[in-house]
Design an enzyme around this catalytic site. Structure first.
Site, PDB file in Angstrom:
ATOM      1  N   LYS A  54     -66.515  -1.087  -3.183  1.00 11.06           N
ATOM      2  CA  LYS A  54     -66.617  -2.361  -3.784  1.00 11.06           C
ATOM      3  C   LYS A  54     -67.827  -2.923  -2.965  1.00 11.06           C
ATOM      4  O   LYS A  54     -68.901  -3.465  -3.662  1.00 11.06           O
ATOM      5  CB  LYS A  54     -65.453  -3.124  -3.296  1.00 11.06           C
ATOM      6  CG  LYS A  54     -64.218  -3.296  -4.049  1.00 11.06           C
ATOM      7  CD  LYS A  54     -62.921  -3.937  -3.653  1.00 11.06           C
ATOM      8  CE  LYS A  54     -61.834  -3.385  -4.411  1.00 11.06           C
ATOM      9  NZ  LYS A  54     -60.291  -3.636  -3.984  1.00 11.06           N
ATOM     10  N   GLN A  98     -58.480  -7.090   1.109  1.00 12.30           N
ATOM     11  CA  GLN A  98     -58.019  -5.844   0.683  1.00 12.30           C
ATOM     12  C   GLN A  98     -56.306  -5.859   1.060  1.00 12.30           C
ATOM     13  O   GLN A  98     -55.809  -5.918   2.003  1.00 12.30           O
ATOM     14  CB  GLN A  98     -58.657  -4.602   1.277  1.00 12.30           C
ATOM     15  CG  GLN A  98     -58.251  -3.270   0.790  1.00 12.30           C
ATOM     16  CD  GLN A  98     -58.497  -3.095  -0.690  1.00 12.30           C
ATOM     17  OE1 GLN A  98     -59.575  -3.670  -1.411  1.00 12.30           O
ATOM     18  NE2 GLN A  98     -57.363  -2.530  -1.367  1.00 12.30           N
ATOM     19  N   ASP A 121     -60.234 -12.296  -6.577  1.00 18.65           N
ATOM     20  CA  ASP A 121     -58.898 -11.320  -7.060  1.00 18.65           C
ATOM     21  C   ASP A 121     -58.114 -12.151  -8.272  1.00 18.65           C
ATOM     22  O   ASP A 121     -57.355 -11.690  -8.909  1.00 18.65           O
ATOM     23  CB  ASP A 121     -58.112 -11.051  -5.986  1.00 18.65           C
ATOM     24  CG  ASP A 121     -58.348  -9.472  -5.596  1.00 18.65           C
ATOM     25  OD1 ASP A 121     -58.891  -8.757  -6.276  1.00 18.65           O
ATOM     26  OD2 ASP A 121     -58.000  -9.284  -4.349  1.00 18.65           O
TER      27      ASP A 121
END
Ligand code: NDP
Length: 295
Positions: A54, A98, A121
């Site tokens: 990422k 994460q 997200d």
């Protein structure tokens, strides 16, 4: 019939190219460089791989990319303090924590601490609520379902009026947002889960079948309506003795060979939804940066 294979890798590359161009424009016109901060707690090898890819992708898009590697024993209070710092940092437009987090940290609490406008997200209640009420203009939408929609669009267009869709799986990360996106696009949508009776019969009604279950090759070819678009979100590692002792391979939630014979279009695993997820993260970060300018 042999289904068209939906090339997620190529679609993801196109999206990343578009994001890179729009990021350059934002910089030229407003002096704003999209900033993405990725926080990882602990040293889980799979998470480490995801996070570094990422961060690399963000840098390749011309973003300001920050990675915070925190030790496994980081306290919830310290992680929350880091989130608060990043919320206040004007050079950061997107924050991603994460998952999974170590067990001593309440992941829900951490996610809800992220400023909704930086929640790339799309897990914050504000963004969930916006998507649920159809406010997709300003919502940050979870990356995997948003990327899956772009693949559906590629084969069926943006307006899914008259189409029947079945989503198998009701997680907050994939199934539920997928349901809302399909509904917003005017499909008639059913969401199925482990308590759904006669799943094969229900799947056979679907013009669009999305599998997000987490069970290798669970959906068989004869569950698929001839000509349907099949989106396989699943990522499952299985033994592959044919490749040698101890070897493994990745398969989806759909029996791919079976699907190829019946479906109109199908995403492969790997190379379908997976690449779209990371590309959508870049698109969400850009969107957050653009919205920071336009308000
Ligand atoms: P979850 O485990 O959170 O949810 C799985 C869902 O599948 C649940 O709703 C569950 O039902 C349902 N389910 C389980 N067994 C059955 C069954 N026998 N019949 C019908 N439904 C069933 O998984 P996620 O949504 O997080 O992920 C799903 C898959 O997608 C995984 O393989 C994951 O690795 C993959 N994934 C891929 C991503 C990508 O980038 N391509 C990103 C995220 C996930 P119930 O609610 O009743 O338990």
């Amino acid at each position: 019939m042999t289904a068209t294979v939906i090339d997620g890798k190529a679609r993801a590359e196109d999206l990343v190219t578009e994001v890179t161009q729009r990021a350059a424009k934002l910089r030229a016109e407003h002096g704003v460089i999209p900033g993405l901060a990725v926080i990882i707690v602990g040293s889980d090898p799979a998470s480490q791989i995801y996070v570094s890819s990422k961060s690399r992708r963000a840098a390749a898009c011309g973003f300001h990319s920050v990675q915070r590697d925190l030790p496994e024993e980081t306290s919830e209070a310290d992680l929350l303090a880091e989130v608060v710092r990043l919320n206040a940092d004007p050079t950061i437009h997107g924050i991603l924590v994460q998952l999974p987090l170590p067990r001593h940290i309440d992941a829900g609490k951490v996610i809800q601490a992220i400023a909704p406008e930086k929640d790339v997200d799309g897990f914050h209640f504000i963004n969930v609520g916006k998507l649920g009420t159809g406010e997709t203009e300003t919502a940050l939408v979870p990356c995997t379902p948003a990327g899956s929609m772009l693949l559906i669009e590629k084969v069926l267009g943006k307006d899914l009026s008259g189409k029947t869709a079945v989503v198998v799986g009701r997680s907050n990360i994939v199934g539920k947002p997928m349901f809302n996106l399909l509904l917003k696009a005017n499909a008639t949508v059913t969401i199925a889960h482990s308590r759904t009776p006669d799943l094969p019969a229900l799947c056979r009604t679907a013009d669009i079948l999305v599998a997000a279950i987490g069970k290798p090759e669970f959906i068989k070819g004869d569950w698929i309506k001839p000509g349907a678009a099949v989106i396989d979100v699943g990522i499952n590692r299985i033994d592959a003795p044919e490749k040698g002792e101890g070897k493994t391979r990745i398969v989806g939630d759909v029996d791919y060979a079976g699907a190829l014979k019946v479906a109109g279009a199908v995403t492969p695993v790997p190379g379908g939804v997976g690449p779209m997820t990371i590309a959508m993260l870049m698109a969400n970060t850009l969107r957050a940066a653009e919205q920071s300018v336009t308000g």
